[in-house]
Design a protein around this motif. Sequence first.
Motif, PDB file in Angstrom:
ATOM      1  N   ARG A 183      -6.250   2.749  -0.037  1.00  0.00           N
ATOM      2  CA  ARG A 183      -4.490   1.835  -0.505  1.00  0.00           C
ATOM      3  C   ARG A 183      -4.051   2.669  -0.987  1.00  0.00           C
ATOM      4  N   MET A 184      -3.788   3.378  -2.310  1.00  0.00           N
ATOM      5  CA  MET A 184      -3.095   3.899  -3.747  1.00  0.00           C
ATOM      6  C   MET A 184      -2.036   5.457  -2.426  1.00  0.00           C
ATOM      7  N   GLN A 185      -3.267   6.198  -2.210  1.00  0.00           N
ATOM      8  CA  GLN A 185      -2.703   7.203  -1.214  1.00  0.00           C
ATOM      9  C   GLN A 185      -1.681   6.830   0.627  1.00  0.00           C
ATOM     10  N   ALA A 186      -2.241   4.809   0.700  1.00  0.00           N
ATOM     11  CA  ALA A 186      -0.960   5.498   1.831  1.00  0.00           C
ATOM     12  C   ALA A 186       0.239   4.059   1.048  1.00  0.00           C
ATOM     13  N   ALA A 187       0.207   4.141  -0.027  1.00  0.00           N
ATOM     14  CA  ALA A 187       1.561   3.019  -0.666  1.00  0.00           C
ATOM     15  C   ALA A 187       1.971   4.341  -1.376  1.00  0.00           C
ATOM     16  N   ALA A 188       1.256   5.375  -2.171  1.00  0.00           N
ATOM     17  CA  ALA A 188       1.580   6.584  -2.431  1.00  0.00           C
ATOM     18  C   ALA A 188       2.818   6.994  -1.457  1.00  0.00           C
ATOM     19  N   ALA A 189       2.399   7.500  -0.546  1.00  0.00           N
ATOM     20  CA  ALA A 189       2.585   8.494   0.935  1.00  0.00           C
ATOM     21  C   ALA A 189       4.514   7.253   1.548  1.00  0.00           C
ATOM     22  N   ARG A 190       3.644   5.681   1.657  1.00  0.00           N
ATOM     23  CA  ARG A 190       4.847   5.500   1.943  1.00  0.00           C
ATOM     24  C   ARG A 190       6.174   5.567   1.465  1.00  0.00           C
ATOM     25  N   VAL A 199       6.994   5.035  13.488  1.00  0.00           N
ATOM     26  CA  VAL A 199       5.809   5.290  13.419  1.00  0.00           C
ATOM     27  C   VAL A 199       4.598   5.637  12.887  1.00  0.00           C
ATOM     28  N   ALA A 200       5.326   6.853  12.018  1.00  0.00           N
ATOM     29  CA  ALA A 200       3.905   6.915  10.898  1.00  0.00           C
ATOM     30  C   ALA A 200       4.434   6.089   9.472  1.00  0.00           C
ATOM     31  N   THR A 201       5.502   5.004   9.232  1.00  0.00           N
ATOM     32  CA  THR A 201       5.432   3.976   8.391  1.00  0.00           C
ATOM     33  C   THR A 201       4.548   2.642   8.782  1.00  0.00           C
ATOM     34  N   THR A 203       1.855   3.250  10.385  1.00  0.00           N
ATOM     35  CA  THR A 203       0.423   3.401  10.554  1.00  0.00           C
ATOM     36  C   THR A 203       0.355   2.932   9.015  1.00  0.00           C
ATOM     37  N   LEU A 204       1.298   3.833   7.791  1.00  0.00           N
ATOM     38  CA  LEU A 204       0.760   3.973   6.687  1.00  0.00           C
ATOM     39  C   LEU A 204       0.288   2.327   5.728  1.00  0.00           C
ATOM     40  N   ASP A 205       1.630   1.423   6.790  1.00  0.00           N
ATOM     41  CA  ASP A 205       1.404   0.056   6.291  1.00  0.00           C
ATOM     42  C   ASP A 205       0.327  -0.983   7.014  1.00  0.00           C
ATOM     43  N   THR A 206      -0.610  -0.446   7.870  1.00  0.00           N
ATOM     44  CA  THR A 206      -1.691  -0.413   8.865  1.00  0.00           C
ATOM     45  C   THR A 206      -2.896  -0.331   7.855  1.00  0.00           C
ATOM     46  N   ILE A 207      -2.423   0.839   7.408  1.00  0.00           N
ATOM     47  CA  ILE A 207      -3.984   1.620   6.552  1.00  0.00           C
ATOM     48  C   ILE A 207      -4.150   0.415   5.804  1.00  0.00           C
TER      49      ILE A 207
END
Length: 361
Positions: A183-190, A199-201, A203-207
């Motif tokens: 979760r932290m990595q996905a939020a940081a990447a977002r 599509v990348a955004t 995907t990160l929200d979905t993760i």
Amino acid sequence: MPSSRDVLLCTATAALVFGAALAEGSPAKPMALAVLSVGVVAPLMARKTLPLTSAGLSVLVALLGFAVPGWSGKLVAMAACASAAYHRPNRLAGVLAISVLGFLLVPAFVAAKPMGTTTVLTEMIITAIAPAVVGYAVRLRGERAEQLARLHRAEAARTVAEERAGLAREVHDAVGHHLTAIRMQAAAARHVLTNAPPVATTTLDTINDVAARALSEVREMLETLRDRPSGSRITEVADLVDLLSTSDRKVTVELPSGLDRLPALVDHGGYRLAQEALTNAVRHAGASTVAVTVARDADAVTITVEDDGPGTPPDGGVAEGSGIRGMRERARLLGGTLTIGAAVPHGWRVRAVLPVRAGQR
């Protein structure tokens, strides 16, 4: 009402006593033998509900047939005394009084010639004392076997609960840590990829959402593995006391009001401490009485388990096994203390003091 099995058993016994008297060639009239045989057996149909009365009536009929040669009703009366001692172990003195009076004192008084010392002693052991002692011993052995089975079941349940709690901690630490990291990595990447394609955004929200739901589901699942009571657990100490009390070991409990409002951690930890201390007292202390006292004030809950066993802690301290070490660790984790020492005049005292605030952190 006696069961059909009891009626059938008593009928068969009366017929056996009557037939044995006829086979022995008793000079008494068959009608008198039949009345005596039925009379000495009939009280046994109430041996479970009115054991002392049943034994007394059977012994009385056996005394009426005392002078009848070849009649074995005395054996039935002895069995009635053994049954009374089995069904009323706390009234052993009364059973012995009936047995001694019926099988020793009265026969000795009405005998044509006085009994010798050896004869009196033999009669007392065989016919007066032995039935009551045998009945009491059978009851005591059965209770101890049942008590041992209860202890084994309680220890097995405690072991399973501890293993489940340990498994829950391991899974939570491993899986929960990784899901949180995802979760932290996905939020940081977002947050960093501000110009990323839609599509990348997405995907990160979905993760992030999937990891959050998975973490929540893992926690809910692990709650089922942990030994979490739905209501007050420490009040269930009264149920433990009922299970562990026997005719030769009296276990008492004092529970104050307001225990249903304890924090969950203190409530559960206090129950486990009382359970372990009670199990140790019953299994190892050799005590005839065990007293459990739970007291509460505004700041803490105090749990005391005290027995009157023959042993006392040595001056050098208590030799601690895994059970005592587990209790100390549980009390320490709750911010409390555990003390074990000598009771007065002998025996052991285990006292745990658990601060109420420990469960409110």
